[in-house]
Scaffold this active site. Structure first.
Site, PDB file in Angstrom:
ATOM      1  N   GLN A 114       1.457  18.019  10.441  1.00 12.75           N
ATOM      2  CA  GLN A 114       0.385  17.546  11.321  1.00 12.75           C
ATOM      3  C   GLN A 114      -0.920  17.444  10.540  1.00 12.75           C
ATOM      4  O   GLN A 114      -1.935  17.047  11.087  1.00 12.75           O
ATOM      5  CB  GLN A 114       0.214  18.525  12.488  1.00 12.75           C
ATOM      6  CG  GLN A 114       1.473  18.654  13.339  1.00 12.75           C
ATOM      7  CD  GLN A 114       1.392  19.839  14.295  1.00 12.75           C
ATOM      8  OE1 GLN A 114       0.891  19.729  15.398  1.00 12.75           O
ATOM      9  NE2 GLN A 114       1.886  20.981  13.864  1.00 12.75           N
ATOM     10  N   ASN A 115      -0.896  17.837   9.264  1.00  8.86           N
ATOM     11  CA  ASN A 115      -2.111  17.811   8.444  1.00  8.86           C
ATOM     12  C   ASN A 115      -2.332  16.411   7.883  1.00  8.86           C
ATOM     13  O   ASN A 115      -1.385  15.645   7.703  1.00  8.86           O
ATOM     14  CB  ASN A 115      -2.005  18.835   7.310  1.00  8.86           C
ATOM     15  CG  ASN A 115      -1.854  20.247   7.857  1.00  8.86           C
ATOM     16  OD1 ASN A 115      -2.255  20.508   8.987  1.00  8.86           O
ATOM     17  ND2 ASN A 115      -1.273  21.134   7.085  1.00  8.86           N
ATOM     18  N   ASP A 117      -4.296  15.864   4.970  1.00 11.69           N
ATOM     19  CA  ASP A 117      -4.972  16.011   3.680  1.00 11.69           C
ATOM     20  C   ASP A 117      -4.138  15.590   2.474  1.00 11.69           C
ATOM     21  O   ASP A 117      -4.636  15.579   1.347  1.00 11.69           O
ATOM     22  CB  ASP A 117      -5.431  17.468   3.507  1.00 11.69           C
ATOM     23  CG  ASP A 117      -4.326  18.461   3.856  1.00 11.69           C
ATOM     24  OD1 ASP A 117      -3.182  18.260   3.395  1.00 11.69           O
ATOM     25  OD2 ASP A 117      -4.591  19.421   4.599  1.00 11.69           O
ATOM     26  N   HIS A 132       0.068  12.603  11.672  1.00 10.72           N
ATOM     27  CA  HIS A 132      -1.299  12.170  11.983  1.00 10.72           C
ATOM     28  C   HIS A 132      -1.926  11.375  10.846  1.00 10.72           C
ATOM     29  O   HIS A 132      -3.140  11.338  10.704  1.00 10.72           O
ATOM     30  CB  HIS A 132      -2.166  13.397  12.332  1.00 10.72           C
ATOM     31  CG  HIS A 132      -1.695  14.106  13.566  1.00 10.72           C
ATOM     32  ND1 HIS A 132      -1.899  15.442  13.806  1.00 10.72           N
ATOM     33  CD2 HIS A 132      -0.995  13.646  14.643  1.00 10.72           C
ATOM     34  CE1 HIS A 132      -1.350  15.773  14.968  1.00 10.72           C
ATOM     35  NE2 HIS A 132      -0.790  14.705  15.496  1.00 10.72           N
ATOM     36  N   CYS A 168     -11.887  -4.719   2.915  1.00 16.36           N
ATOM     37  CA  CYS A 168     -10.580  -5.044   2.339  1.00 16.36           C
ATOM     38  C   CYS A 168     -10.754  -6.112   1.252  1.00 16.36           C
ATOM     39  O   CYS A 168     -11.445  -7.110   1.475  1.00 16.36           O
ATOM     40  CB  CYS A 168      -9.678  -5.558   3.454  1.00 16.36           C
ATOM     41  SG  CYS A 168      -8.071  -6.140   2.919  1.00 16.36           S
ATOM     42  N   GLY A 208       2.402  27.823  10.132  1.00 15.38           N
ATOM     43  CA  GLY A 208       0.966  27.625  10.324  1.00 15.38           C
ATOM     44  C   GLY A 208       0.621  26.693  11.465  1.00 15.38           C
ATOM     45  O   GLY A 208      -0.397  26.005  11.416  1.00 15.38           O
ATOM     46  N   THR A 209       1.462  26.652  12.468  1.00 23.01           N
ATOM     47  CA  THR A 209       1.163  25.828  13.645  1.00 23.01           C
ATOM     48  C   THR A 209       1.763  26.480  14.877  1.00 23.01           C
ATOM     49  O   THR A 209       2.848  27.064  14.800  1.00 23.01           O
ATOM     50  CB  THR A 209       1.711  24.389  13.505  1.00 23.01           C
ATOM     51  OG1 THR A 209       1.517  23.701  14.746  1.00 23.01           O
ATOM     52  CG2 THR A 209       3.180  24.349  13.144  1.00 23.01           C
ATOM     53  N   SER A 210       1.056  26.381  15.976  1.00 28.37           N
ATOM     54  CA  SER A 210       1.635  26.907  17.211  1.00 28.37           C
ATOM     55  C   SER A 210       2.469  25.822  17.877  1.00 28.37           C
ATOM     56  O   SER A 210       3.128  26.069  18.874  1.00 28.37           O
ATOM     57  CB  SER A 210       0.534  27.393  18.145  1.00 28.37           C
ATOM     58  OG  SER A 210      -0.445  26.392  18.263  1.00 28.37           O
TER      59      SER A 210
HETATM   60 ZN   LIG Z   1      -7.255  -6.789   5.014  1.00 28.09          ZN
END
Ligand SMILES: [Zn+2]
Length: 275
Positions: A114-115, A117, A132, A168, A208-210
């Protein structure tokens, strides 16, 4: 119906140790880890909207954490990301490295996180399903082209983007950091593949997650409901909503202790090749 009801009834959750986890990992055929904020906390990454942290205090979550806010003020999330790279500069911690080592030892087959990073990949894990998204990728709002962001480029004043939001290079559309904001859907591949992994595994680590927010919360229950049921082992400093409902075992400790499990797995594997 009986099976459905049993998912909500009380279940015995045994307390165990990182050392005993090694034996479970060596025995299991397909191991999946579901990870959350507790895995990245030792890298200095604050929980989003943690009031103690300076970065989040400077930014309005209704602008930076929602797709509606991003559409109105796309520069704000980029400013937050640049501050995050400069001030937090997170690196993989012993828990990320231990999970990558377990993959090398043949005891970890997929990580569902769910991190946002990207630290599992930076530590060397190869199959990472990001529920995510990933803050260190950018996605074009027009042509959906995705590009990895380079932390060094982002933190160097000579190369960091100055005009925000960046555009872009293919279609001049607005680029967005590729984290899933409130109001955006979970990426369908991550959703589909993580459900498949949950049904396939015979051991799921919840670290590390509920896991109390759907759809991530569905995965341990899905693993428990498969036939034969997967064993669910939580690593959490405190009991969670899964304890005594879904988990077979809980290791009540900081997840950085997984490095002890790696040492124990290495010893077990070495002794089995000698015998
Ligand atoms: Zn584009």
């Amino acid at each position: 119906m009986g099976q459905l009801l049993s998912h909500f009834s009380r279940k015995e959750t045994k307390v165990s140790s990182f050392h005993d986890l090694a034996e479970e990992l060596v025995k299991a055929k397909h191991v999946v880890a579901l990870t959350g904020a507790g895995v990245s906390a030792p890298s200095g990454i604050p929980t989003f909207r943690d009031p103690r942290d300076g970065i989040w205090r400077r930014y309005d979550p209704s602008i930076c954490a929602t797709i509606w806010g991003f559409r109105k003020h796309p520069d704000q999330l980029w400013r937050l990301l640049l501050d995050f790279c400069r001030e937090v500069d997170p690196k993989p911690n012993p828990a990320h490295r231990a999970l990558a080592m377990l993959e090398q030892l043949g005891c970890m087959h997929a990580i569902i996180t769910q991190n946002i990073d990207g630290l599992h990949q930076e530590a060397g894990s190869s199959k990472v399903l990001e529920f995510h998204g990933n803050l260190m990728n950018s996605v074009c709002m027009s042509c959906r082209d995705k590009t990895p962001l380079n932390k060094d480029v982002m933190t160097n004043p000579a190369t960091a983007p100055t005009a925000l939001p960046p555009r872009c290079t293919k279609c001049d559309g607005i680029l967005k950091p590729d984290a899933v904001l409130f109001g955006e859907a979970i990426p369908s591949y991550a959703l589909w593949e993580s459900r498949r992994e949950a049904q396939r595994c015979d051991l799921m680590l919840v670290i590390g997650t509920s896991a109390n927010v759907s759809p991530a919360s569905d995965l341990p229950r899905l693993a428990m409901a498969s036939q034969p049921p997967a064993k669910i082992i939580e690593i959490s400093k405190t009991s969670t909503q899964l304890t005594h409902r879904v988990s077979d075992v809980i290791i009540k400790a900081d997840c950085v202790g997984l490095s002890h499990t790696v040492e124990a797995v290495t010893r077990l594997k070495a002794s089995s090749t000698r015998s």
